[in-house]
Enzyme design. Structure first.
Site, PDB file in Angstrom:
ATOM      1  N   THR A 174      -8.102   9.624   7.852  1.00 31.27           N
ATOM      2  CA  THR A 174      -8.150   8.301   7.982  1.00 31.27           C
ATOM      3  C   THR A 174      -7.841   7.705   9.476  1.00 31.27           C
ATOM      4  O   THR A 174      -7.333   8.530  10.233  1.00 31.27           O
ATOM      5  CB  THR A 174      -6.669   7.700   7.358  1.00 31.27           C
ATOM      6  OG1 THR A 174      -6.951   7.664   5.743  1.00 31.27           O
ATOM      7  CG2 THR A 174      -6.240   6.229   7.648  1.00 31.27           C
ATOM      8  N   ARG A 202      -8.011   2.905  -7.365  1.00 35.79           N
ATOM      9  CA  ARG A 202      -6.867   3.220  -6.478  1.00 35.79           C
ATOM     10  C   ARG A 202      -7.003   2.788  -4.941  1.00 35.79           C
ATOM     11  O   ARG A 202      -7.981   2.848  -4.356  1.00 35.79           O
ATOM     12  CB  ARG A 202      -6.647   5.018  -6.373  1.00 35.79           C
ATOM     13  CG  ARG A 202      -5.597   5.339  -5.640  1.00 35.79           C
ATOM     14  CD  ARG A 202      -5.676   5.840  -4.289  1.00 35.79           C
ATOM     15  NE  ARG A 202      -4.774   6.631  -3.675  1.00 35.79           N
ATOM     16  CZ  ARG A 202      -4.520   6.661  -2.195  1.00 35.79           C
ATOM     17  NH1 ARG A 202      -5.645   6.286  -1.534  1.00 35.79           N
ATOM     18  NH2 ARG A 202      -3.649   7.265  -1.640  1.00 35.79           N
ATOM     19  N   VAL A 203      -5.779   2.169  -4.529  1.00 43.49           N
ATOM     20  CA  VAL A 203      -5.711   1.773  -3.247  1.00 43.49           C
ATOM     21  C   VAL A 203      -4.545   2.370  -2.691  1.00 43.49           C
ATOM     22  O   VAL A 203      -3.192   2.760  -3.398  1.00 43.49           O
ATOM     23  CB  VAL A 203      -5.470   0.243  -3.330  1.00 43.49           C
ATOM     24  CG1 VAL A 203      -5.204  -0.280  -1.721  1.00 43.49           C
ATOM     25  CG2 VAL A 203      -6.700  -0.536  -3.808  1.00 43.49           C
ATOM     26  N   GLY A 204      -4.693   2.951  -1.440  1.00 46.58           N
ATOM     27  CA  GLY A 204      -3.774   3.634  -0.763  1.00 46.58           C
ATOM     28  C   GLY A 204      -2.864   2.812   0.275  1.00 46.58           C
ATOM     29  O   GLY A 204      -2.842   1.447   0.056  1.00 46.58           O
ATOM     30  N   ASP A 205      -1.951   3.483   1.181  1.00 45.50           N
ATOM     31  CA  ASP A 205      -1.232   2.587   2.153  1.00 45.50           C
ATOM     32  C   ASP A 205      -2.094   1.945   3.123  1.00 45.50           C
ATOM     33  O   ASP A 205      -1.530   0.904   3.838  1.00 45.50           O
ATOM     34  CB  ASP A 205      -0.201   3.649   2.633  1.00 45.50           C
ATOM     35  CG  ASP A 205      -0.932   4.816   3.306  1.00 45.50           C
ATOM     36  OD1 ASP A 205      -1.782   5.451   2.789  1.00 45.50           O
ATOM     37  OD2 ASP A 205      -0.726   4.708   4.714  1.00 45.50           O
ATOM     38  N   THR A 225      -1.223   7.276   8.621  1.00 45.98           N
ATOM     39  CA  THR A 225      -2.293   8.380   7.981  1.00 45.98           C
ATOM     40  C   THR A 225      -1.442   9.413   7.170  1.00 45.98           C
ATOM     41  O   THR A 225      -0.181   9.441   7.639  1.00 45.98           O
ATOM     42  CB  THR A 225      -3.175   8.884   8.902  1.00 45.98           C
ATOM     43  OG1 THR A 225      -4.044   9.618   8.222  1.00 45.98           O
ATOM     44  CG2 THR A 225      -2.755   9.769   9.816  1.00 45.98           C
ATOM     45  N   GLY A 226      -1.907   9.998   6.197  1.00 43.65           N
ATOM     46  CA  GLY A 226      -1.466  10.803   5.332  1.00 43.65           C
ATOM     47  C   GLY A 226      -1.180  10.692   3.972  1.00 43.65           C
ATOM     48  O   GLY A 226      -2.290   9.919   3.422  1.00 43.65           O
ATOM     49  N   GLY A 228      -0.866   8.646   0.994  1.00 47.96           N
ATOM     50  CA  GLY A 228      -0.448   7.247   0.880  1.00 47.96           C
ATOM     51  C   GLY A 228       0.468   6.782  -0.151  1.00 47.96           C
ATOM     52  O   GLY A 228       1.297   5.878   0.393  1.00 47.96           O
TER      53      GLY A 228
HETATM   54  N1  ASP Z   1      -3.314   7.452   3.901  1.00 52.68           N
HETATM   55  C1  ASP Z   1      -4.695   7.634   3.205  1.00 52.68           C
HETATM   56  C2  ASP Z   1      -4.615   6.989   1.750  1.00 52.68           C
HETATM   57  O1  ASP Z   1      -3.418   7.656   0.976  1.00 52.68           O
HETATM   58  C3  ASP Z   1      -5.258   8.853   3.396  1.00 52.68           C
HETATM   59  C4  ASP Z   1      -5.186   9.031   4.756  1.00 52.68           C
HETATM   60  O2  ASP Z   1      -4.564   8.929   5.545  1.00 52.68           O
HETATM   61  O3  ASP Z   1      -6.180   9.991   5.227  1.00 52.68           O
HETATM   62  O4  ASP Z   1      -5.399   6.508   1.356  1.00 52.68           O
END
Ligand code: ASP
Length: 305
Positions: A174, A202-205, A225-226, A228
């Site tokens: 990300t 799905r929606v992430g953070d 990032t990480g 989510g």
């Molecule tokens: N945080 C992002 C998600 O979970 C993934 C990422 O940081 O690469 O959608």
């Protein structure tokens, strides 16, 4: 007195393999240079963040725009958020499939809508009505990701533990940026294709206000990032900017935030965090994170901090 500008960008936090280090560094440096040009000539932090993120979305190295991870059914679904710390205006998109640069879509929403967040086809229709050309989903899919999805699904079918979401060896590419401009205004943005093999919808953070991104002149600007789901549950970007508001320096706060993420939910990831005085922090608990920063005194980039 004019504020001295600062720009910090990231291109994900995970176990970036040795043979991918160079392309990650090149990508974040290019985005930094383009974003910095905006700040240098007196542009806004919002424009600088958008410019830097567009570069990262255009770069197939990263999990944003074309070249993003694929959903379980082989499609690209993108999320992004852009936030203006001066006015608290924000624009977010979730699960868009036909937008090449979701951060530009986020900007259109920020500028032209009384609403903050649009998803899926509604988001696409809204930005199209405001002059953005849509692409086909196939235009965003690349061979590398088709192979990566196949591999992940073969492992899943063979009963190997599903580390797709939680493992640091799976990419968290990300992208994000935070900036402070000459007028003392903060901005933040985050853009992503989410996690590999995610369930459609799905929606992430990343695109949720306060989770993977936040900006407020009265506190700070953050992009995460990480993995989510844990980041969302802790509303981590807002958690961090609230601490900055209480007077804790961004370098200490970003480290604390990532420690909290791990302590509370065994989460992993990274964060860039900036305050209105130009002080910033870069922290991660993954083996590597791609980052770059520039202020009027120096510029630097790296994969590990
Ligand atoms: N945080 C992002 C998600 O979970 C993934 C990422 O940081 O690469 O959608």
């Amino acid at each position: 007195m004019k504020q001295l500008p600062v720009l910090v960008v990231h291109g994900g936090a995970w176990a970036i393999p040795d043979n991918m280090v160079e392309v990650h560094l090149k990508g974040v440096r290019h985005a930094l240079a383009e974003g910095w040009r905006v700040l240098e000539r007196g542009g806004t932090s919002l424009d600088a963040v958008q410019t830097a993120i567009v570069c990262l979305e255009e770069d197939e190295t990263f999990d944003a725009g074309r070249g993003s991870f694929l959903t379980r059914d082989g499609r690209v679904q993108l999320d992004a958020l852009l936030m203006d710390g001066n006015t608290l205006r924000a624009g977010g998109v979730g699960c868009v499939e036909r937008i090449r640069n979701p951060i530009k879509a986020a900007r259109i929403i920020l500028d032209d809508s009384p609403h903050v967040y649009f998803v899926a086809e509604g988001a696409e229709r809204f930005v199209q009505a405001h002059g953005m050309e849509l692409c086909r989903n196939e235009d965003l899919v690349i061979e590398r990701e088709v192979a990566r999805l196949k591999d992940a699904q073969a492992k899943e079918a063979a009963g190997q533990p599903d580390l797709t979401f939680a493992g640091t060896e799976f990419g968290h590419d990300t992208v994000g940026a935070v900036a402070l401009d000459m007028n003392g205004n903060l901005a933040a943005g985050t853009s992503t294709g989410g996690t590999l093999n995610k369930t459609p919808g799905r929606v992430g953070d990343s695109s949720l206000i306060g989770c993977g991104c936040y900006a407020d002149n009265q506190s700070g600007a953050a992009s995460c990032t990480g993995w989510g789901e844990p980041i969302m549950k802790l509303v981590l970007a807002k958690w961090a900017t609230d601490r900055v508001r209480q007077g804790i320096a961004p370098d200490i706060t970003s480290t604390d935030a990532i420690a909290y993420l791990h302590r509370r939910l065994k989460g992993h990831g990274g964060m860039i965090l900036l305050d209105g005085r130009g002080r910033f922090g870069i922290a991660h608990n993954t083996p590597r994170m791609a980052w770059a920063y520039q202020n009027t005194e120096r510029d630097a980039s790296g994969i590990n901090v």
